[in-house]
Design a protein around this motif. Structure first.
Motif, PDB file in Angstrom:
ATOM      1  N   ILE A  36       0.651  -1.778   0.220  1.00 21.63           N
ATOM      2  CA  ILE A  36       0.395   0.201  -0.354  1.00 21.63           C
ATOM      3  C   ILE A  36       0.747   1.344  -0.137  1.00 21.63           C
ATOM      4  O   ILE A  36       0.494   2.288  -1.056  1.00 21.63           O
ATOM      5  N   GLU A  37       1.911   1.030   1.185  1.00 20.81           N
ATOM      6  CA  GLU A  37       2.775   2.568   0.765  1.00 20.81           C
ATOM      7  C   GLU A  37       4.269   2.051   1.387  1.00 20.81           C
ATOM      8  O   GLU A  37       4.370   1.102   1.703  1.00 20.81           O
ATOM      9  N   GLU A  38       5.854   2.328   0.456  1.00 22.08           N
ATOM     10  CA  GLU A  38       6.358   1.642   0.450  1.00 22.08           C
ATOM     11  C   GLU A  38       7.153   1.533   1.621  1.00 22.08           C
ATOM     12  O   GLU A  38       7.020   2.538   2.230  1.00 22.08           O
ATOM     13  N   LYS A  39       7.202   0.850   2.612  1.00 20.99           N
ATOM     14  CA  LYS A  39       8.488   0.554   3.413  1.00 20.99           C
ATOM     15  C   LYS A  39       7.018   0.824   5.522  1.00 20.99           C
ATOM     16  O   LYS A  39       7.307   1.325   5.620  1.00 20.99           O
ATOM     17  N   TYR A  40       5.839   0.541   4.644  1.00 20.87           N
ATOM     18  CA  TYR A  40       4.357   1.041   5.425  1.00 20.87           C
ATOM     19  C   TYR A  40       3.906   0.250   5.834  1.00 20.87           C
ATOM     20  O   TYR A  40       3.174  -0.220   7.063  1.00 20.87           O
ATOM     21  N   SER A  41       3.181  -0.337   4.586  1.00 19.57           N
ATOM     22  CA  SER A  41       1.987  -0.576   4.644  1.00 19.57           C
ATOM     23  C   SER A  41       1.772  -2.116   3.276  1.00 19.57           C
ATOM     24  O   SER A  41       2.075  -2.086   2.254  1.00 19.57           O
ATOM     25  N   TYR A  42       0.670  -2.653   4.113  1.00 20.83           N
ATOM     26  CA  TYR A  42       0.725  -3.965   3.360  1.00 20.83           C
ATOM     27  C   TYR A  42      -0.990  -4.671   3.374  1.00 20.83           C
ATOM     28  O   TYR A  42      -0.313  -4.521   4.438  1.00 20.83           O
ATOM     29  N   VAL A  43      -1.462  -4.749   2.666  1.00 21.15           N
ATOM     30  CA  VAL A  43      -2.215  -6.219   2.802  1.00 21.15           C
ATOM     31  C   VAL A  43      -2.459  -7.255   2.460  1.00 21.15           C
ATOM     32  O   VAL A  43      -1.437  -8.182   0.948  1.00 21.15           O
ATOM     33  N   ALA A  44      -2.357  -7.842   3.442  1.00 23.00           N
ATOM     34  CA  ALA A  44      -2.095  -9.333   2.835  1.00 23.00           C
ATOM     35  C   ALA A  44      -3.064 -10.488   2.832  1.00 23.00           C
ATOM     36  O   ALA A  44      -4.582 -10.202   3.734  1.00 23.00           O
ATOM     37  N   THR A  45      -2.990 -11.273   1.908  1.00 22.84           N
ATOM     38  CA  THR A  45      -4.475 -12.661   1.595  1.00 22.84           C
ATOM     39  C   THR A  45      -3.939 -13.335   2.382  1.00 22.84           C
ATOM     40  O   THR A  45      -3.272 -13.458   2.580  1.00 22.84           O
ATOM     41  N   TYR A  46      -5.619 -14.190   2.562  1.00 27.13           N
ATOM     42  CA  TYR A  46      -5.257 -15.756   3.357  1.00 27.13           C
ATOM     43  C   TYR A  46      -4.119 -16.343   2.974  1.00 27.13           C
ATOM     44  O   TYR A  46      -3.119 -17.133   4.098  1.00 27.13           O
ATOM     45  N   LYS A  47      -4.170 -17.188   1.619  1.00 23.35           N
ATOM     46  CA  LYS A  47      -3.043 -17.549   1.056  1.00 23.35           C
ATOM     47  C   LYS A  47      -2.108 -17.262   1.793  1.00 23.35           C
ATOM     48  O   LYS A  47      -0.371 -18.217   1.681  1.00 23.35           O
ATOM     49  N   GLU A  48      -0.869 -16.114   1.927  1.00 23.03           N
ATOM     50  CA  GLU A  48      -0.141 -15.429   1.796  1.00 23.03           C
ATOM     51  C   GLU A  48       0.316 -15.569   3.145  1.00 23.03           C
ATOM     52  O   GLU A  48       1.430 -15.688   4.028  1.00 23.03           O
ATOM     53  N   LEU A  49      -0.422 -15.502   4.283  1.00 25.38           N
ATOM     54  CA  LEU A  49      -0.692 -15.941   5.500  1.00 25.38           C
ATOM     55  C   LEU A  49      -1.000 -17.525   6.031  1.00 25.38           C
ATOM     56  O   LEU A  49       0.435 -18.008   6.670  1.00 25.38           O
ATOM     57  N   GLN A  50      -0.872 -17.645   5.235  1.00 26.75           N
ATOM     58  CA  GLN A  50      -0.885 -19.669   5.355  1.00 26.75           C
ATOM     59  C   GLN A  50       0.930 -20.264   4.237  1.00 26.75           C
ATOM     60  O   GLN A  50       1.380 -21.210   5.013  1.00 26.75           O
ATOM     61  N   GLU A  51       0.396 -19.333   3.678  1.00 29.40           N
ATOM     62  CA  GLU A  51       2.085 -19.508   3.236  1.00 29.40           C
ATOM     63  C   GLU A  51       3.494 -19.270   4.133  1.00 29.40           C
ATOM     64  O   GLU A  51       4.662 -19.841   4.126  1.00 29.40           O
ATOM     65  N   ASN A  52       2.995 -18.223   4.658  1.00 29.40           N
ATOM     66  CA  ASN A  52       4.140 -17.866   5.884  1.00 29.40           C
ATOM     67  C   ASN A  52       4.533 -18.551   6.888  1.00 29.40           C
ATOM     68  O   ASN A  52       4.365 -17.830   8.454  1.00 29.40           O
ATOM     69  N   GLU A  53       3.187 -20.025   7.068  1.00 31.89           N
ATOM     70  CA  GLU A  53       2.575 -20.512   8.099  1.00 31.89           C
ATOM     71  C   GLU A  53       2.466 -20.116   9.458  1.00 31.89           C
ATOM     72  O   GLU A  53       2.228 -20.019  10.394  1.00 31.89           O
ATOM     73  N   PHE A  54       1.402 -18.874   9.100  1.00 29.26           N
ATOM     74  CA  PHE A  54       0.286 -18.000  10.080  1.00 29.26           C
ATOM     75  C   PHE A  54       1.566 -17.178  10.581  1.00 29.26           C
ATOM     76  O   PHE A  54       1.042 -16.659  11.667  1.00 29.26           O
ATOM     77  N   ASN A  55       2.553 -17.077  10.207  1.00 33.75           N
ATOM     78  CA  ASN A  55       3.742 -16.238  11.547  1.00 33.75           C
ATOM     79  C   ASN A  55       3.209 -14.773  10.972  1.00 33.75           C
ATOM     80  O   ASN A  55       3.742 -14.498   9.320  1.00 33.75           O
ATOM     81  N   LEU A  56       3.255 -14.172  11.772  1.00 36.56           N
ATOM     82  CA  LEU A  56       2.984 -12.487  11.706  1.00 36.56           C
ATOM     83  C   LEU A  56       4.132 -11.441  12.260  1.00 36.56           C
ATOM     84  O   LEU A  56       3.519 -10.209  11.930  1.00 36.56           O
ATOM     85  N   ASN A  57       5.410 -11.831  11.402  1.00 41.03           N
ATOM     86  CA  ASN A  57       6.108 -11.606  12.330  1.00 41.03           C
ATOM     87  C   ASN A  57       5.649  -9.979  10.642  1.00 41.03           C
ATOM     88  O   ASN A  57       6.495 -10.139   9.422  1.00 41.03           O
ATOM     89  N   ILE A  58       6.239  -8.710  11.400  1.00 36.56           N
ATOM     90  CA  ILE A  58       5.791  -8.109  10.417  1.00 36.56           C
ATOM     91  C   ILE A  58       6.775  -7.746   8.980  1.00 36.56           C
ATOM     92  O   ILE A  58       6.831  -7.540   8.239  1.00 36.56           O
ATOM     93  N   PRO A  59       7.692  -8.010   9.409  1.00 33.55           N
ATOM     94  CA  PRO A  59       8.990  -7.804   8.029  1.00 33.55           C
ATOM     95  C   PRO A  59       8.779  -8.615   7.055  1.00 33.55           C
ATOM     96  O   PRO A  59       9.220  -8.829   5.947  1.00 33.55           O
ATOM     97  N   ARG A  60       8.425  -9.915   8.017  1.00 31.00           N
ATOM     98  CA  ARG A  60       7.655 -10.760   6.330  1.00 31.00           C
ATOM     99  C   ARG A  60       6.638 -10.031   5.658  1.00 31.00           C
ATOM    100  O   ARG A  60       6.747 -10.108   4.240  1.00 31.00           O
ATOM    101  N   TYR A  61       6.072  -8.800   5.944  1.00 29.55           N
ATOM    102  CA  TYR A  61       4.977  -8.324   4.717  1.00 29.55           C
ATOM    103  C   TYR A  61       5.139  -6.705   4.539  1.00 29.55           C
ATOM    104  O   TYR A  61       5.000  -6.794   3.077  1.00 29.55           O
ATOM    105  N   VAL A  62       5.654  -5.892   5.194  1.00 27.82           N
ATOM    106  CA  VAL A  62       5.868  -4.903   4.788  1.00 27.82           C
ATOM    107  C   VAL A  62       7.968  -4.585   4.970  1.00 27.82           C
ATOM    108  O   VAL A  62       8.257  -4.799   5.819  1.00 27.82           O
ATOM    109  N   ASP A  63       8.159  -4.926   4.084  1.00 27.22           N
ATOM    110  CA  ASP A  63       9.788  -4.368   3.427  1.00 27.22           C
ATOM    111  C   ASP A  63      10.362  -3.074   4.109  1.00 27.22           C
ATOM    112  O   ASP A  63      10.728  -2.152   3.264  1.00 27.22           O
TER     113      ASP A  63
END
Length: 508
Positions: free
Chosen positions: A441-468
């Motif tokens: 959504i905004e570089e280095k600030y926000s990101y919208v993850a799909t359920y599939k992405e959370l599943q692929e990340n084994e439901f790990n919610l560590n923020i750097p996995r989604y917001v680079d």
């Protein structure tokens, strides 16, 4: 005409009164004495002004005025009134007189100032305690305290605005938290974090608002102040008796007389019950103790409220126990939950990982918001806010925000400014309104993850996995660096030659 009393006037007098206790007892304790005395002075002044009004109304008929006062907000017995205690300040047993006055104030206002099991808000404090020094020292301190507070005129007609007593109380709690160090987190959530949570979970008209670990109730009050209108009801529970008393007084000083603040361990013994089930709420907010050890796992394996149907949290980490309680306390289909957590909640495995997986599979997680480090009293670690929504319906995405670099450095703690809060809230509101598509959504600030992405990340919610937030280091121009080194070496050689010349002259 006498000038109106402002918040800063109260803050100044009361903060100076703290000198009575500095160096005598722990800062986390002397807040209780100061805030109790502020409450007593306030209810005494309100009572006196109202009594005067009735005397005028009934042409000096004291008996009729006294009868009318029985129906007022508080009944203040003559020996409980601040003025009586001030007049008694030179008495040899002044500590005992204050304790008796507080006990009688409780007894005269049982429905307001005692818990459902009969515990009064003043039961954990004694002005006659030997902790205040030997008899002579204690009497001198209490006399000084009464002399400080007599300077305050808290009659409603003399106050500049109806909220200034509550504002002063909040100011004092915040300053006590600053002094109290590690223990501060037990009773106070920083104002910026409270505001952020309240805005993220903004309550609609008619809402029931609940904080299961309410501390001194600053977060619960902020949730009320951010509600859509004044049509709401407030509920809270606090395990620490002294802190529960502060919460009850805080509610009265803010004018929330009908708030239901209960004393007890929320996990082992939740007090807000309807029939045989947990009471349900529209909005649930909390800043629970981080990673609480011995939270009651052994006693709650067969929890009668079925709060741990998604899994029993580990014995030494109570974070998901509080979250599970909050989720189960929210109305099905509509309830919102906002909770402050340590980052370990986002990625720890084993039992916590299994609970996290189930919560996500049940489509309850709305947002994960990373906060700056050193926002909270008593700990410098960064925390996060989790927003759960029991009314997501078909929307399966989760919003991630990394706000860890967005703050201003304070004297003791970092702070969230209004613009930092607004940016987070606006991003979340756009997400709720389905204005944001999956992805960055905004570089280095926000990101919208799909359920599939959370599943692929084994439901790990560590923020750097989604917001680079990775920042590439600037490329180094080797040629330019070498030229700079050559220039510096030539300048060094020149200076060394000049130094040798000076040394030869000195030898002569």
């Amino acid at each position: 005409m006498k000038s109106k009393v402002k918040t800063k006037d109260i803050n100044s007098v009361v903060w100076n009164a703290c000198d009575t206790f500095r160096g005598v007892i722990d800062p986390s304790q002397y807040k209780d004495y100061i805030l109790v005395m502020l409450f007593l002075k306030y209810v005494s002044d309100v009572y006196s002004e109202k009594h005067e009004d009735y005397l005028k109304k009934y042409n000096g008929d004291k008996e009729r005025a006294d009868r009318a006062m029985q129906l007022e907000r508080f009944v203040v017995p003559s020996n409980s009134h601040f003025n009586f205690l001030y007049d008694s300040r030179n008495e040899d047993n002044i500590g005992e007189l204050i304790d008796i006055g507080l006990a009688d104030l409780e007894e005269s206002n049982r429905e307001k100032l005692t818990s459902a099991d009969g515990a009064g808000i003043f039961r954990n404090i004694s002005f006659n305690s030997s902790n205040l020094g030997d008899k002579k020292e204690k009497n001198a301190r209490l006399k000084n305290l009464l002399q400080d507070f007599v300077k305050l005129d808290l009659t409603p007609s003399h106050l500049e605005g109806k909220d200034i007593i509550g504002d002063a109380y909040e100011f004092l709690i915040a300053n006590f938290a600053s002094d109290a160090g590690k223990k501060a987190g037990e009773f106070y959530t920083p104002a910026g974090v409270s505001t952020l949570l309240a805005e993220l979970t903004k309550s609609k008209s008619g809402a029931r608002i609940y904080d299961p670990t309410c501390g001194s109730a600053s977060l619960l009050i902020k949730a009320a102040q951010e509600a859509e209108d004044n049509n709401f009801s407030l509920y809270g529970q606090e395990a620490n008796g002294s802190t529960w008393a502060l919460a009850v007084m805080n509610m009265f000083l803010h004018g929330f007389d009908n708030a239901s603040i209960r004393w007890g361990d929320t996990l082992r013994n939740p007090k807000h019950i309807e029939g045989d089930a947990l009471m349900k709420f529209d909005t649930v907010v909390a800043n629970p103790p981080f990673s609480l050890d011995k939270w009651g796992q052994d006693e709650l394996e067969d929890d009668k409220f079925s709060r741990f149907s998604r899994g029993l949290p580990p014995k030494s980490k109570g974070d998901w126990a509080f979250i599970s309680h909050m989720i189960e306390s929210a109305y099905e289909g509509t309830g919102k939950v906002g909770v402050v957590v340590p980052h370990g909640v986002l990625f720890r495995g084993s039992a916590e990982g299994r609970i996290r997986k189930k919560v996500i599979e049940d489509n309850l997680l709305d947002a994960v918001i990373g906060l700056p480090a050193n926002l909270f009293f008593g700990t410098g670690i960064p925390a996060a806010i989790l927003i759960f929504n029991k009314g997501k319906q078909n929307r399966k995405e989760t919003l991630f925000i990394d706000a860890s670099d967005h703050y201003v450095s304070g004297k003791n703690q970092n702070e969230l400014l209004p613009e930092h809060i607004e940016r987070i809230v606006l991003t979340y509101e756009d997400f709720k309104a389905d204005k944001l598509s999956p992805g960055i959504i905004e570089e280095k600030y926000s990101y919208v993850a799909t359920y599939k992405e959370l599943q692929e990340n084994e439901f790990n919610l560590n923020i750097p996995r989604y917001v680079d937030t990775f920042e590439e280091e600037a490329e180094i121009d080797i040629t330019a660096v070498q030229q700079e080194i050559d220039t510096l070496e030539k300048e060094l050689a020149k200076v060394q030659e000049e130094m040798r010349g000076y040394l030869k002259k000195l030898e002569l």
